[in-house]
Scaffold this active site. Structure first.
Site, PDB file in Angstrom:
ATOM      1  N   ASP A 170     -28.409  58.074   0.217  1.00  0.00           N
ATOM      2  CA  ASP A 170     -29.224  56.877   0.008  1.00  0.00           C
ATOM      3  C   ASP A 170     -30.225  56.752   1.163  1.00  0.00           C
ATOM      4  O   ASP A 170     -29.849  56.845   2.340  1.00  0.00           O
ATOM      5  CB  ASP A 170     -28.341  55.631  -0.049  1.00  0.00           C
ATOM      6  CG  ASP A 170     -29.153  54.373  -0.345  1.00  0.00           C
ATOM      7  OD1 ASP A 170     -29.380  54.099  -1.545  1.00  0.00           O
ATOM      8  OD2 ASP A 170     -29.572  53.693   0.617  1.00  0.00           O
ATOM      9  N   ASN A 219     -41.549  50.550   0.847  1.00  0.00           N
ATOM     10  CA  ASN A 219     -42.409  50.171  -0.271  1.00  0.00           C
ATOM     11  C   ASN A 219     -43.214  48.917   0.053  1.00  0.00           C
ATOM     12  O   ASN A 219     -44.419  48.840  -0.221  1.00  0.00           O
ATOM     13  CB  ASN A 219     -41.564  49.922  -1.529  1.00  0.00           C
ATOM     14  CG  ASN A 219     -41.223  51.204  -2.262  1.00  0.00           C
ATOM     15  OD1 ASN A 219     -41.932  52.196  -2.146  1.00  0.00           O
ATOM     16  ND2 ASN A 219     -40.127  51.189  -3.010  1.00  0.00           N
ATOM     17  N   ASP A 238     -43.216  56.803  -2.874  1.00  0.00           N
ATOM     18  CA  ASP A 238     -43.052  58.017  -3.686  1.00  0.00           C
ATOM     19  C   ASP A 238     -43.104  59.264  -2.814  1.00  0.00           C
ATOM     20  O   ASP A 238     -42.366  60.234  -3.047  1.00  0.00           O
ATOM     21  CB  ASP A 238     -44.146  58.084  -4.753  1.00  0.00           C
ATOM     22  CG  ASP A 238     -43.964  57.033  -5.848  1.00  0.00           C
ATOM     23  OD1 ASP A 238     -42.856  56.458  -5.935  1.00  0.00           O
ATOM     24  OD2 ASP A 238     -44.924  56.793  -6.613  1.00  0.00           O
ATOM     25  N   GLU A 290     -33.527  55.144  -4.925  1.00  0.00           N
ATOM     26  CA  GLU A 290     -33.640  55.946  -3.708  1.00  0.00           C
ATOM     27  C   GLU A 290     -32.359  56.729  -3.425  1.00  0.00           C
ATOM     28  O   GLU A 290     -32.132  57.183  -2.303  1.00  0.00           O
ATOM     29  CB  GLU A 290     -33.952  55.050  -2.502  1.00  0.00           C
ATOM     30  CG  GLU A 290     -32.871  54.053  -2.127  1.00  0.00           C
ATOM     31  CD  GLU A 290     -32.980  52.736  -2.863  1.00  0.00           C
ATOM     32  OE1 GLU A 290     -32.455  51.735  -2.364  1.00  0.00           O
ATOM     33  OE2 GLU A 290     -33.599  52.698  -3.948  1.00  0.00           O
TER      34      GLU A 290
END
Length: 590
Positions: free
Chosen positions: A445, A453, A462, A488
């Site tokens: 993770d 973000n 991304d 993620e």
């Protein structure tokens, strides 16, 4: 007198004789020529439609100068013409009587009468044809045939042929032995050609029921329809099934069977080449042809107008060939993948069909080659079209496999998604546990991914995901299965890897991720990841005690370990504990 003057005088005398008496009818020496199609040795004349000649009247007419001599192996006079008389001179130069088979190899001729005259008297007379009941024919055969014992010297064969259909008269004369050999050879030829087409038709019919694409079904109907039509106009179907259905039945059967393969063939071409998309006018014209001409033939049948229906049948056959070529040209113009091969095979088949049709109609010589060209051309076309359909099938399968593969991949990272992981991991899992080998999973993770973000934008988020995926790919073996597990999160299945080995691998990956640095207008982007590991160890997850359903359990255990990492500060690798194992297995049971 020199040789040149002698030759000129001889030529002049021959020309003078021909001008007075016409060309003498040649005689067939059956000893030297025991087998032939006798059109070029045959004189013929036609009756007036209102008056039927007797044999004596016909003989008298043949002694006049108004009769014609055949120019080809077979005599073809066209459709719905007046009855015709034929005379052929036969010479048996042996000292014994010889048996010969005399036949007219056109099954649809309605009435055929034959006389053999020897020294001014009739020594044999037979009648046959499509209008004669099968058991009353001289030979119960698919076309008119009889056997005769010809005496030594010259005999004259007279034939009277009457038919509403195409007047194609291939008069065949052969010894009985050679005639039998020809029958066997012809049967093999037809069997070979029909076998190819029926096999291709059945194969594509099976494909149609499997994939439900109309072009496969139409192709099968096209070939089956043609084979049945060919069996009909060669007399074989009529001989087996409908020998006593009365005069003109075969004529009607032949022309209506033309409809089946012509309509199926044209609609097959439309579907194969997808002409509706780029040539709508031609597509509609093809549909109109498949409706209007057959409707006219049905009207002709209702009002018993066989000549009209025959004309439409030949028009349909010709239009079919022309439309096939036009459809191929339009497809080639619009760069359709199948167009080039379709055009080659359709031009070849259309040429063969036109030649055979013209031969039957009397426009070109009618013989073994021209009559059978339609079967040869259709067999060639059938093979080519089957190849095109096979290409389409392979292309469809490739597209299907690509779609399935795409459905199993994550579009951003190129890794497996959950569906792809299950598809790839299940076989490996079963193989590992059944062979008693080590196996582990690593769940990853990205730490504080939401902050990335929010702070740098989703496009940079991304890039982070792709950078992590790249690290996982570089560190993977060929047997490892990597997936983007969600948002993620990432998951790795490690075959033949114990939990301790998986923990070491996870630590190496953690360090590499920690070193990643991405640039952005807002500054450098650095991030870390947390790892949960579970695999075979001594205890509950011993490699010799794994069960088929333990893959889900191991993933859940790795998730428990990952949760512990997040709770204790992130950017760490944690292996599962026995407590995690017991908790996860109890959850699965519940």
């Amino acid at each position: 007198m020199n040789h040149k003057n002698s030759a000129r005088l001889l030529t002049f005398l021959l020309a003078l004789l021909v001008s007075f008496f016409g060309y003498p009818q040649p005689i067939i020496d059956l000893t030297d020529t025991p087998e032939l199609t006798a059109g070029e040795y045959t004189r013929y004349l036609q009756e007036n439609n209102d008056e039927k000649l007797t044999l004596a009247q016909a003989i008298a007419a043949f002694n006049s100068s108004e009769v014609r001599l055949g120019k080809h192996q077979s005599i073809s006079l066209g459709i719905s013409v007046a009855p015709v008389w034929l005379k052929t001179r036969l010479l048996n130069s042996t000292t014994n009587d010889e048996n010969y088979r005399i036949s007219v190899e056109t099954p649809w001729l309605d009435v055929i009468e034959a006389w053999i005259v020897y020294q001014g008297r009739v020594i044999q007379q037979v009648s046959g044809g499509d209008a004669v009941a099968f058991e009353q024919r001289p030979m119960q055969y698919r076309y008119f045939a009889f056997e005769a014992e010809l005496p030594k010297g010259e005999s004259q064969l007279y034939l009277r042929v009457e038919s509403v259909g195409p007047m194609a008269i291939p008069l065949r004369i052969a010894t009985t032995e050679l005639a039998v050999k020809r029958d066997i050879s012809s049967s093999y030829q037809y069997g070979f050609l029909y076998g190819i087409m029926v096999a291709l038709a059945l194969y594509n019919l099976i494909l149609f029921f499997s994939v439900r694409l109309p072009e496969y079904g139409l192709y099968a109907l096209y070939l089956i329809g043609f084979v049945i039509n060919s069996l009909s106009y060669t007399g074989q179907l009529h001989t087996w099934i409908t020998p006593d259905f009365g005069p003109y039945f075969q004529d009607w059967l032949d022309i209506f069977l033309m409809i089946t393969y012509s309509i199926a063939g044209l609609h097959f071409a439309r579907k194969l080449l997808q002409t509706k998309q780029y040539a709508p006018i031609l597509d509609r014209a093809t549909i109109v042809v498949t409706l209007v001409i057959p409707a006219g033939m049905v009207i002709g049948f209702i009002f018993n107008q066989l000549t009209f229906a025959l004309f439409l049948a030949f028009l349909l056959n010709t239009t079919f060939a022309v439309l096939f070529i036009l459809l191929g040209l339009q497809a080639l113009k619009h760069r359709i993948a199948a167009a080039r091969l379709f055009l080659i095979c359709s031009v070849t088949a259309a040429t063969c069909i036109c030649i055979s049709t013209a031969a039957v109609a009397g426009f070109v010589p009618y013989n073994d080659v021209t009559f059978k060209l339609i079967e040869v051309g259709m067999a060639f076309e059938a093979i080519c079209l089957a190849f095109l359909l096979a290409q389409r099938f392979r292309s469809a399968e490739a597209d299907k496999q690509m779609a399935e593969k795409t459905a199993r991949l994550d579009s951003l990272t190129g890794l497996n998604n959950r569906r792809g992981f299950a598809h790839a991991a299940q076989p490996i899992w079963f193989q590992e546990i059944r062979n008693g080998r080590d196996v582990s999973v690593v769940l990853i993770d990205i730490d504080h991914f939401k902050r990335i973000n929010d702070g740098f934008g989703h496009s940079k988020g991304d890039e982070v995901l792709k950078a992590v995926a790249a690290v996982l790919k570089r560190g993977a073996r060929r047997s490892d299965i990597i997936a983007r597990w969600g948002g993620e999160e990432f998951l790795i299945l490690l075959p033949e890897t114990s939990e301790a080995q998986a923990t070491q691998h996870a630590e190496r990956l953690r360090q590499q991720i920690e070193k990643i640095e991405l640039t952005s207008p807002g500054g450098a982007i650095k991030f870390t990841a947390s790892f949960g590991v579970c695999g075979t160890i001594d205890g509950m997850f011993s490699k010799t005690k794994l069960r088929d359903d333990d893959l889900e359990t191991i993933i859940n255990v790795a998730d428990e370990a990952l949760y512990q990492v997040k709770a204790s500060g992130r950017n760490q690798v944690k292996a599962a504990t026995q407590q995690h194992v017991r908790q996860s297995r109890s959850k699965v049971k519940v």
